[in-house]
Design a protein around this motif. Structure first.
Motif, PDB file in Angstrom:
ATOM      1  N   THR A   3       0.850  -1.199   0.000  1.00  0.00           N
ATOM      2  CA  THR A   3       0.000   0.000   0.000  1.00  0.00           C
ATOM      3  C   THR A   3       0.879   1.241   0.000  1.00  0.00           C
ATOM      4  OG1 THR A   3      -0.140   0.009   2.423  1.00  0.00           O
ATOM      5  CG2 THR A   3      -1.895  -1.138   1.204  1.00  0.00           C
ATOM      6  N   ILE A   4       0.305   2.330  -0.484  1.00  0.00           N
ATOM      7  CA  ILE A   4       0.987   3.622  -0.493  1.00  0.00           C
ATOM      8  C   ILE A   4       0.071   4.640   0.161  1.00  0.00           C
ATOM      9  CG2 ILE A   4       0.110   4.428  -2.738  1.00  0.00           C
ATOM     10  CD1 ILE A   4       2.996   5.457  -3.308  1.00  0.00           C
ATOM     11  N   SER A   5       0.652   5.667   0.770  1.00  0.00           N
ATOM     12  CA  SER A   5      -0.139   6.642   1.528  1.00  0.00           C
ATOM     13  C   SER A   5       0.297   8.059   1.151  1.00  0.00           C
ATOM     14  CB  SER A   5       0.050   6.428   3.033  1.00  0.00           C
ATOM     15  OG  SER A   5      -0.474   7.501   3.773  1.00  0.00           O
ATOM     16  N   VAL A   6      -0.674   8.965   1.022  1.00  0.00           N
ATOM     17  CA  VAL A   6      -0.386  10.386   0.840  1.00  0.00           C
ATOM     18  C   VAL A   6      -1.199  11.160   1.859  1.00  0.00           C
ATOM     19  CG1 VAL A   6      -2.182  10.678  -0.936  1.00  0.00           C
ATOM     20  CG2 VAL A   6      -0.305  12.326  -0.780  1.00  0.00           C
ATOM     21  N   VAL A   7      -0.558  12.136   2.497  1.00  0.00           N
ATOM     22  CA  VAL A   7      -1.197  13.023   3.467  1.00  0.00           C
ATOM     23  C   VAL A   7      -0.960  14.457   3.005  1.00  0.00           C
ATOM     24  CG1 VAL A   7      -1.298  13.812   5.839  1.00  0.00           C
ATOM     25  CG2 VAL A   7      -0.895  11.383   5.350  1.00  0.00           C
ATOM     26  N   ALA A   8      -2.052  15.180   2.723  1.00  0.00           N
ATOM     27  CA  ALA A   8      -1.961  16.560   2.247  1.00  0.00           C
ATOM     28  C   ALA A   8      -2.055  17.529   3.408  1.00  0.00           C
ATOM     29  CB  ALA A   8      -3.075  16.842   1.237  1.00  0.00           C
ATOM     30  N   GLY A   9      -1.393  18.664   3.272  1.00  0.00           N
ATOM     31  CA  GLY A   9      -1.434  19.704   4.296  1.00  0.00           C
ATOM     32  C   GLY A   9      -1.181  21.061   3.671  1.00  0.00           C
ATOM     33  N   GLY A  10      -1.488  22.128   4.420  1.00  0.00           N
ATOM     34  CA  GLY A  10      -1.270  23.483   3.913  1.00  0.00           C
ATOM     35  C   GLY A  10      -2.101  24.478   4.676  1.00  0.00           C
ATOM     36  N   HIS A  89      -9.189  20.474  -2.560  1.00  0.00           N
ATOM     37  CA  HIS A  89      -8.036  19.872  -3.217  1.00  0.00           C
ATOM     38  C   HIS A  89      -8.174  18.350  -3.150  1.00  0.00           C
ATOM     39  CE1 HIS A  89      -5.380  23.540  -3.365  1.00  0.00           C
ATOM     40  NE2 HIS A  89      -6.331  23.929  -2.529  1.00  0.00           N
ATOM     41  N   ASP A  90      -8.388  17.726  -4.296  1.00  0.00           N
ATOM     42  CA  ASP A  90      -8.391  16.263  -4.390  1.00  0.00           C
ATOM     43  C   ASP A  90      -6.981  15.814  -4.765  1.00  0.00           C
ATOM     44  OD1 ASP A  90     -11.137  15.649  -3.855  1.00  0.00           O
ATOM     45  OD2 ASP A  90     -11.632  16.517  -5.805  1.00  0.00           O
ATOM     46  N   VAL A  91      -6.313  15.129  -3.847  1.00  0.00           N
ATOM     47  CA  VAL A  91      -4.906  14.757  -4.021  1.00  0.00           C
ATOM     48  C   VAL A  91      -4.816  13.255  -4.312  1.00  0.00           C
ATOM     49  CG1 VAL A  91      -2.629  14.689  -2.936  1.00  0.00           C
ATOM     50  CG2 VAL A  91      -4.202  16.601  -2.469  1.00  0.00           C
ATOM     51  N   LEU A  92      -4.002  12.897  -5.307  1.00  0.00           N
ATOM     52  CA  LEU A  92      -3.835  11.498  -5.708  1.00  0.00           C
ATOM     53  C   LEU A  92      -2.340  11.199  -5.849  1.00  0.00           C
ATOM     54  CD1 LEU A  92      -4.954   8.763  -6.814  1.00  0.00           C
ATOM     55  CD2 LEU A  92      -4.866   9.833  -9.098  1.00  0.00           C
ATOM     56  N   VAL A  93      -1.897  10.089  -5.257  1.00  0.00           N
ATOM     57  CA  VAL A  93      -0.535   9.603  -5.463  1.00  0.00           C
ATOM     58  C   VAL A  93      -0.620   8.252  -6.157  1.00  0.00           C
ATOM     59  CG1 VAL A  93      -0.410   8.497  -3.181  1.00  0.00           C
ATOM     60  CG2 VAL A  93       1.700   9.064  -4.421  1.00  0.00           C
ATOM     61  N   THR A  94       0.235   8.070  -7.163  1.00  0.00           N
ATOM     62  CA  THR A  94       0.305   6.783  -7.868  1.00  0.00           C
ATOM     63  C   THR A  94       1.760   6.341  -7.960  1.00  0.00           C
ATOM     64  OG1 THR A  94       0.475   7.847 -10.050  1.00  0.00           O
ATOM     65  CG2 THR A  94      -1.751   7.298  -9.261  1.00  0.00           C
ATOM     66  N   ASP A 105      -3.215   6.098  -3.694  1.00  0.00           N
ATOM     67  CA  ASP A 105      -3.931   6.536  -2.502  1.00  0.00           C
ATOM     68  C   ASP A 105      -4.457   7.949  -2.764  1.00  0.00           C
ATOM     69  OD1 ASP A 105      -4.945   6.355   0.113  1.00  0.00           O
ATOM     70  OD2 ASP A 105      -3.220   7.459   0.911  1.00  0.00           O
ATOM     71  N   GLU A 106      -5.470   8.338  -2.000  1.00  0.00           N
ATOM     72  CA  GLU A 106      -6.081   9.648  -2.156  1.00  0.00           C
ATOM     73  C   GLU A 106      -6.180  10.350  -0.810  1.00  0.00           C
ATOM     74  OE1 GLU A 106      -9.876   9.059  -3.884  1.00  0.00           O
ATOM     75  OE2 GLU A 106      -9.125   8.505  -5.873  1.00  0.00           O
ATOM     76  N   ASP A 107      -6.183  11.686  -0.887  1.00  0.00           N
ATOM     77  CA  ASP A 107      -6.447  12.497   0.297  1.00  0.00           C
ATOM     78  C   ASP A 107      -7.110  13.788  -0.183  1.00  0.00           C
ATOM     79  OD1 ASP A 107      -6.574  13.187   2.932  1.00  0.00           O
ATOM     80  OD2 ASP A 107      -4.502  13.882   3.088  1.00  0.00           O
ATOM     81  N   THR A 108      -7.714  14.522   0.731  1.00  0.00           N
ATOM     82  CA  THR A 108      -8.336  15.798   0.384  1.00  0.00           C
ATOM     83  C   THR A 108      -7.882  16.875   1.359  1.00  0.00           C
ATOM     84  OG1 THR A 108     -10.297  15.304   1.719  1.00  0.00           O
ATOM     85  CG2 THR A 108     -10.378  14.724  -0.625  1.00  0.00           C
ATOM     86  N   TRP A 109      -7.934  18.101   0.882  1.00  0.00           N
ATOM     87  CA  TRP A 109      -7.609  19.261   1.728  1.00  0.00           C
ATOM     88  C   TRP A 109      -8.547  20.379   1.322  1.00  0.00           C
ATOM     89  CZ3 TRP A 109      -4.723  19.720   5.972  1.00  0.00           C
ATOM     90  CH2 TRP A 109      -4.433  20.998   6.443  1.00  0.00           C
TER      91      TRP A 109
END
Length: 361
Positions: A3-10, A89-94, A105-109
Motif C-alpha cells: 500500500t501507499i499513503s499520501v497526506v496533504a497539508g497546507g 483539493h483532491d490529491v492522488l498519489v500513484t 492513494d487519495e487524500d483531500t484538503w
C-alpha cells in the motif's frame, strides 16, 4: 498487498491574490521490503506538484522507511459567482510496486477563501438651494474598495430627508456586489417645503464579500429653500429604447422654473458625437429648451441587459449673475432585434432643481 499513503497539508484559509503553498507526504508499505517506483502526486486545485525531499538513497525509488515530500503553490483566484466558500483539493498519489502493479492513494484538503475587510463610500448629490414646492432629485453614488479586489453587498441605504431611496444603475456584471471600479447610483425624489434648511443624512449599511462583516458609510448635505430666485430642472425626454448599433438622437430638456436665466448649457455622462442646443439659451420663467445628443449605441452595449444611463447637469446664469445648476438622470433600455415586437418601455427620467451660487467675473 503493498500500500501507499499520501497526506496533504497546507493553509486552511487563503486570501484572494495570495500565493499559497501545499505539502504532500508520501509513504510506502511493501510486504517484502521492496521499494516503489514512478511516484507521481497530483492535486486537482494546484497544477504543478514537485518532489522536494525524502529519497535518502537518491535512487528514485521509494523505500519503506522513507517519507517523500512534495510541494505545490498556487495564487488564490477570484471568488466566482456561485462558488462555495472554499477550494477543495483532491490529491492522488500513484506508483508501481516491484512487479509493475499500480499502487495508489487519495487524500483531500479544503481551503476556505478569505476576504479583506473593505470600505464603502457614499456621496450624495443634490440641490444646495431651491424654491418652495420644487421637485428635488437626490442622487447617491456608492463605491466599495478592498485590497484583495473583492466586492461588497449593500444591505440598506436610507436618506433621512427623502424616501424611498431606489437603485438605478451600476451593477455591470449583475452579481449583486459593488465590485472594484463600479459606481452604483441610487436616487430619491421629494418636494421642497417651506423656506428654511432641509438636512439630508444618507446612511449606508453593507457586508463584505463573505457576508461576515458589517460596513457602514455616511454622507450629509443641506438644501436651503429660498422664497425666490432662478431655478432650473433638467429631464431626459427619450428615446426610451434603442438597438445595438443604432445611430440615435437623445433629447434632454431644460426648464426654467424661477426667474429669468441666460446662457443655458448642458453636460451628459455619455459621449455624444454632437451635442447642440435646439433653441434660445435665454429663458424666461416657465420656458424650456431642448438639447440634442447624436449617439451611436455600441455593438455590444447592453449584452447583459445594461442600459444607457444619462447623468445630466444643466447650467445657466441667473438673477444677480448667480450660477444656476440642475441635475437629472435618464435611462434608455438597449434591446436585441430578436423578440422586439410588442415591447413597450417607458422612458425613465428624473430631474431636480439646481443650486444657486455666485459666479465671479
Amino acid at each position: 498487498s503493498p500500500t501507499i499513503s499520501v497526506v496533504a497539508g497546507g493553509r486552511r484559509t487563503g486570501l484572494r491574490g495570495a500565493d499559497v503553498g501545499f505539502v504532500y507526504d508520501v509513504e510506502y508499505y511493501p510486504v517484502d521490503g521492496s521499494p516503489a517506483s514512478d511516484i507521481v502526486v497530483t492535486d486537482s486545485a494546484c497544477g504543478d506538484v514537485k518532489y522536494v525531499s525524502g529519497d535518502g538513497s537518491n535512487d528514485g525509488l521509494l523505500d519503506e522507511d522513507e517519507v517523500w515530500t512534495f510541494e505545490c503553490s498556487v495564487v488564490v483566484g477570484p471568488h466566482l459567482d456561485g462558488e462555495p466558500g472554499g477550494v477543495l483539493h483532491d490529491v492522488l498519489v500513484t506508483g508501481n510496486d516491484v512487479f509493475g502493479g499500480l499502487v495508489e492513494d487519495e487524500d483531500t484538503w479544503y481551503m476556505l477563501l478569505d476576504h479583506v475587510a473593505g470600505v464603502f463610500v457614499v456621496d450624495i448629490l443634490g440641490p444646495e438651494q431651491t424654491i418652495p414646492g420644487a421637485e428635488l432629485l437626490y442622487v447617491n453614488a456608492v463605491q466599495y474598495a478592498a485590497s484583495d479586489g473583492s466586492g461588497g453587498n449593500v444591505t440598506s441605504l436610507v436618506d433621512t430627508g427623502c424616501a424611498p431611496v431606489e437603485y438605478v444603475e451600476g451593477d455591470a456584471n449583475w452579481n449583486g456586489f459593488v465590485d472594484p471600479g463600479e459606481v452604483w447610483l441610487y436616487d430619491c425624489t421629494t418636494t421642497a417645503g417651506s423656506p428654511g434648511e432641509e438636512v439630508h443624512v444618507v446612511l449606508l449599511a453593507g457586508n463584505d464579500y463573505d457576508g461576515a462583516s458589517v460596513r457602514v458609510a455616511e454622507d450629509t448635505m443641506t438644501t436651503l429653500v429660498l422664497p425666490g430666485g432662478s431655478m432650473l430642472t433638467v429631464e431626459f425626454v427619450g428615446p426610451a429604447t434603442v438597438r445595438h448599433g443604432d445611430n440615435v438622437t437623445f433629447v434632454y430638456r431644460v426648464t426654467n422654473v424661477g426667474g429669468a436665466v441666460t446662457g443655458v448649457s448642458i453636460g451628459t455622462s455619455i459621449t455624444c458625437l454632437d451635442l447642440r442646443r435646439d433653441g434660445d439659451g435665454d429663458l424666461a420663467g416657465g420656458e424650456s429648451v431642448d438639447f440634442l445628443c447624436n449617439y451611436i449605441v455600441p455593438a455590444l452595449h447592453g449584452e447583459l441587459g445594461e442600459p444607457v444611463v444619462h447623468a445630466l447637469q444643466a447650467e445657466a446664469v441667473g438673477t444677480g449673475d448667480s450660477a444656476v445648476r440642475a441635475w437629472g438622470v435618464g435611462v434608455t433600455e438597449v434591446v436585441h432585434d430578436v423578440g422586439m415586437l410588442g415591447i413597450v418601455v417607458a422612458a425613465s427620467s428624473h430631474s431636480l432643481v439646481g443650486s444657486v451660487t455666485p459666479v465671479e467675473y
